[in-house]
Design a protein around this motif. Structure first.
Motif, PDB file in Angstrom:
ATOM      1  N   ALA A  54       0.823  -1.205   0.000  1.00 19.33           N
ATOM      2  CA  ALA A  54       0.000   0.000   0.000  1.00 19.33           C
ATOM      3  C   ALA A  54       0.858   1.257   0.000  1.00 19.33           C
ATOM      4  N   GLY A  55       0.543   2.155  -0.917  1.00 20.88           N
ATOM      5  CA  GLY A  55       1.201   3.452  -0.964  1.00 20.88           C
ATOM      6  C   GLY A  55       2.499   3.511  -1.739  1.00 20.88           C
ATOM      7  N   GLU A  56       3.042   2.366  -2.186  1.00 19.26           N
ATOM      8  CA  GLU A  56       4.312   2.420  -2.912  1.00 19.26           C
ATOM      9  C   GLU A  56       4.098   2.926  -4.329  1.00 19.26           C
ATOM     10  N   ALA A  57       4.827   3.971  -4.676  1.00 19.32           N
ATOM     11  CA  ALA A  57       4.665   4.617  -5.978  1.00 19.32           C
ATOM     12  C   ALA A  57       5.177   3.735  -7.108  1.00 19.32           C
ATOM     13  N   ALA A  58       4.662   3.988  -8.298  1.00 19.26           N
ATOM     14  CA  ALA A  58       5.132   3.333  -9.515  1.00 19.26           C
ATOM     15  C   ALA A  58       6.170   4.229 -10.184  1.00 19.26           C
ATOM     16  N   LEU A  59       6.701   3.782 -11.303  1.00 23.82           N
ATOM     17  CA  LEU A  59       7.648   4.597 -12.057  1.00 23.82           C
ATOM     18  C   LEU A  59       6.968   5.798 -12.709  1.00 23.82           C
ATOM     19  N   ALA A  60       5.650   5.706 -12.890  1.00 22.45           N
ATOM     20  CA  ALA A  60       4.852   6.832 -13.386  1.00 22.45           C
ATOM     21  C   ALA A  60       3.775   7.143 -12.356  1.00 22.45           C
ATOM     22  N   ASP A 109      -1.554  10.451 -11.879  1.00 26.82           N
ATOM     23  CA  ASP A 109      -2.142  11.504 -12.701  1.00 26.82           C
ATOM     24  C   ASP A 109      -1.411  11.679 -14.033  1.00 26.82           C
ATOM     25  N   SER A 110      -0.571  10.716 -14.382  1.00 20.23           N
ATOM     26  CA  SER A 110       0.198  10.804 -15.629  1.00 20.23           C
ATOM     27  C   SER A 110      -0.667  10.466 -16.835  1.00 20.23           C
ATOM     28  N   VAL A 111      -0.210  10.904 -17.994  1.00 16.06           N
ATOM     29  CA  VAL A 111      -0.851  10.505 -19.251  1.00 16.06           C
ATOM     30  C   VAL A 111      -0.686   8.995 -19.442  1.00 16.06           C
ATOM     31  N   SER A 112       0.451   8.469 -19.025  1.00 19.30           N
ATOM     32  CA  SER A 112       0.734   7.036 -19.190  1.00 19.30           C
ATOM     33  C   SER A 112      -0.300   6.173 -18.484  1.00 19.30           C
ATOM     34  N   TRP A 113      -0.680   6.534 -17.266  1.00 13.07           N
ATOM     35  CA  TRP A 113      -1.671   5.727 -16.540  1.00 13.07           C
ATOM     36  C   TRP A 113      -3.005   5.734 -17.274  1.00 13.07           C
ATOM     37  N   ARG A 114      -3.346   6.842 -17.920  1.00 15.27           N
ATOM     38  CA  ARG A 114      -4.608   6.885 -18.660  1.00 15.27           C
ATOM     39  C   ARG A 114      -4.537   6.061 -19.939  1.00 15.27           C
ATOM     40  N   VAL A 115      -3.420   6.157 -20.644  1.00 17.37           N
ATOM     41  CA  VAL A 115      -3.287   5.455 -21.930  1.00 17.37           C
ATOM     42  C   VAL A 115      -3.237   3.942 -21.736  1.00 17.37           C
ATOM     43  N   ALA A 159       7.905  11.906 -22.287  1.00 17.80           N
ATOM     44  CA  ALA A 159       8.793  12.272 -21.178  1.00 17.80           C
ATOM     45  C   ALA A 159       8.594  11.359 -19.977  1.00 17.80           C
ATOM     46  N   GLU A 160       7.354  10.958 -19.725  1.00 18.21           N
ATOM     47  CA  GLU A 160       7.059  10.100 -18.574  1.00 18.21           C
ATOM     48  C   GLU A 160       7.723   8.731 -18.680  1.00 18.21           C
ATOM     49  N   ALA A 161       8.034   8.304 -19.885  1.00 14.50           N
ATOM     50  CA  ALA A 161       8.646   6.988 -20.084  1.00 14.50           C
ATOM     51  C   ALA A 161      10.136   6.988 -19.761  1.00 14.50           C
ATOM     52  N   ALA A 162      10.733   8.172 -19.576  1.00 16.84           N
ATOM     53  CA  ALA A 162      12.187   8.262 -19.421  1.00 16.84           C
ATOM     54  C   ALA A 162      12.744   7.462 -18.247  1.00 16.84           C
ATOM     55  N   PRO A 163      12.158   7.530 -17.049  1.00 18.27           N
ATOM     56  CA  PRO A 163      12.735   6.763 -15.934  1.00 18.27           C
ATOM     57  C   PRO A 163      12.812   5.273 -16.206  1.00 18.27           C
ATOM     58  N   ALA A 164      11.730   4.699 -16.731  1.00 20.47           N
ATOM     59  CA  ALA A 164      11.725   3.267 -17.045  1.00 20.47           C
ATOM     60  C   ALA A 164      12.658   2.969 -18.211  1.00 20.47           C
ATOM     61  N   ALA A 165      12.658   3.840 -19.230  1.00 22.25           N
ATOM     62  CA  ALA A 165      13.510   3.622 -20.396  1.00 22.25           C
ATOM     63  C   ALA A 165      14.977   3.543 -19.990  1.00 22.25           C
ATOM     64  N   LYS A 166      15.400   4.406 -19.091  1.00 16.08           N
ATOM     65  CA  LYS A 166      16.799   4.398 -18.644  1.00 16.08           C
ATOM     66  C   LYS A 166      17.117   3.103 -17.902  1.00 16.08           C
ATOM     67  N   LEU A 167      16.164   2.613 -17.113  1.00 17.69           N
ATOM     68  CA  LEU A 167      16.391   1.343 -16.412  1.00 17.69           C
ATOM     69  C   LEU A 167      16.553   0.191 -17.404  1.00 17.69           C
ATOM     70  N   TYR A 211     -10.818   5.607 -10.548  1.00 18.39           N
ATOM     71  CA  TYR A 211     -10.109   6.891 -10.681  1.00 18.39           C
ATOM     72  C   TYR A 211      -9.724   7.217 -12.110  1.00 18.39           C
ATOM     73  N   LEU A 212      -9.149   6.263 -12.835  1.00 20.59           N
ATOM     74  CA  LEU A 212      -8.633   6.519 -14.178  1.00 20.59           C
ATOM     75  C   LEU A 212      -9.720   6.554 -15.241  1.00 20.59           C
ATOM     76  N   TYR A 213     -10.913   6.114 -14.882  1.00 24.59           N
ATOM     77  CA  TYR A 213     -11.953   5.902 -15.882  1.00 24.59           C
ATOM     78  C   TYR A 213     -12.966   7.036 -15.907  1.00 24.59           C
ATOM     79  N   ARG A 214     -12.729   8.058 -15.086  1.00 20.66           N
ATOM     80  CA  ARG A 214     -13.603   9.213 -15.060  1.00 20.66           C
ATOM     81  C   ARG A 214     -12.835  10.413 -15.569  1.00 20.66           C
TER      82      ARG A 214
END
Length: 304
Positions: free
Chosen positions: A36-42, A45-51, A175-183, A299-302
């Protein structure tokens, strides 16, 4: 915009399909609701989570990305010679799908661990193309190309068939993909749409037609990759994937207008894309990740 509801039996089937897709044979069991509460790489409220929550955009965009990857002879040889896609495509697709979900929605610690494992596998993938050109899956140029094609495919599928994204949103997505892309080792992956276009132009002279592209499309026609209610749409969704390719790449690959969408098919795909963008599947990673972050599964569907 309100979320969509389905009759309970159909909703249950989709929930079961979502659970089964992410836990296929030989795949790790992942709980996107914990810790619970652990953040993702994005961020939520990112565009990535919506897409990435949209299954229609993911299916279309994934095929688009593979078609572009197969246009590059070193990537093509790596995929065709070192994976089980030709003989057992569904598990390969499931693993790739789970990796995408982990990269976007998974808790950061688990995502980083998974990406490190992918990197170790890539380090072992080496060979030569039929033309005798040496390649390695850890080559930064190839990793950048794979990252660029994936971002292009998913973003443009959503933009075309689900909801138009503004220029600022499209740039944010890259731009949001950059952290994961570098990994993953893709340190030169595009950070904006302009950078992506420049990368496409730089790679253009290296791309070529191959019969493997048509073999890939034939395999996809025969593979039941989507759950029952959506399976009948697979041929049309494949056409949609070809339709969003840049025109010049279609020319290189030999995918003329007969492979694209007819007007009524464009309407059908857009209807399916928009409907699926409001359909909450609580067993799927997007909704589960929202719960992990203390947000409602809807959350993401509204959205407007």
């Amino acid at each position: 915009m309100k979320t969509a509801t389905l009759p309970k039996p159909l909703q249950s089937r989709l929930d079961a399909a979502a659970s089964g897709y992410a836990s296929g044979k030989g795949m790790p069991t992942v709980d996107f609701t914990a810790p619970a509460g652990e953040a993702a790489l994005a961020a939520p409220d990112s565009v990535s989570w919506r897409v990435f929550k949209n299954p229609i955009a993911l299916y279309i965009g994934g095929i688009t990305a593979v078609l572009l990857e197969l246009a590059e002879p070193r990537v093509r040889s790596g995929v065709w010679d070192h994976t089980s896609f030709r003989t057992d495509p569904l598990p390969r697709m499931q693993r790739t799908g789970l990796a995408a979900m982990m990269t976007v929605y998974g808790p950061r610690s688990a995502a980083e661990k998974m990406i490190a494992g992918v990197g170790r596998m890539h380090a072992r993938v080496k060979g030569q193309t039929p033309a005798g050109v040496a390649y390695g899956a850890s080559d930064p140029e190839l990793l950048d190309w794979v990252q660029a094609t994936a971002s292009f495919g998913f973003m443009n599928a959503y933009h075309r068939f689900v909801r138009p994204l503004s220029q600022a949103e499209r740039d944010r997505f890259y731009a949001e993909a950059a952290p994961a892309a570098k990994l993953y080792g893709a340190t030169g992956a595009p950070g904006s749409e302009a950078e992506l276009e420049a990368q496409f132009e730089a790679m253009r002279p290296k791309l070529e037609r191959s019969e493997i592209v048509f073999e890939f499309l034939d395999i996809m026609k025969r593979t039941a990759a989507l759950p029952g209610p959506l399976r009948l749409m697979q041929p049309v969704l494949m056409r949609a994937a070809i339709d969003i390719l840049p025109g010049w790449t279609r020319d290189i690959l030999g995918l003329d207008a007969s492979y694209g969408l007819k007007p009524w098919q464009t309407w059908l795909v857009a209807m399916a894309g928009k409907a699926s963008d409001r359909l909450v599947i609580k067993a799927a990673p997007p909704a589960q990740a929202c719960v992990r972050m203390g947000l409602p599964p809807e959350y993401l569907y509204r959205h407007p």
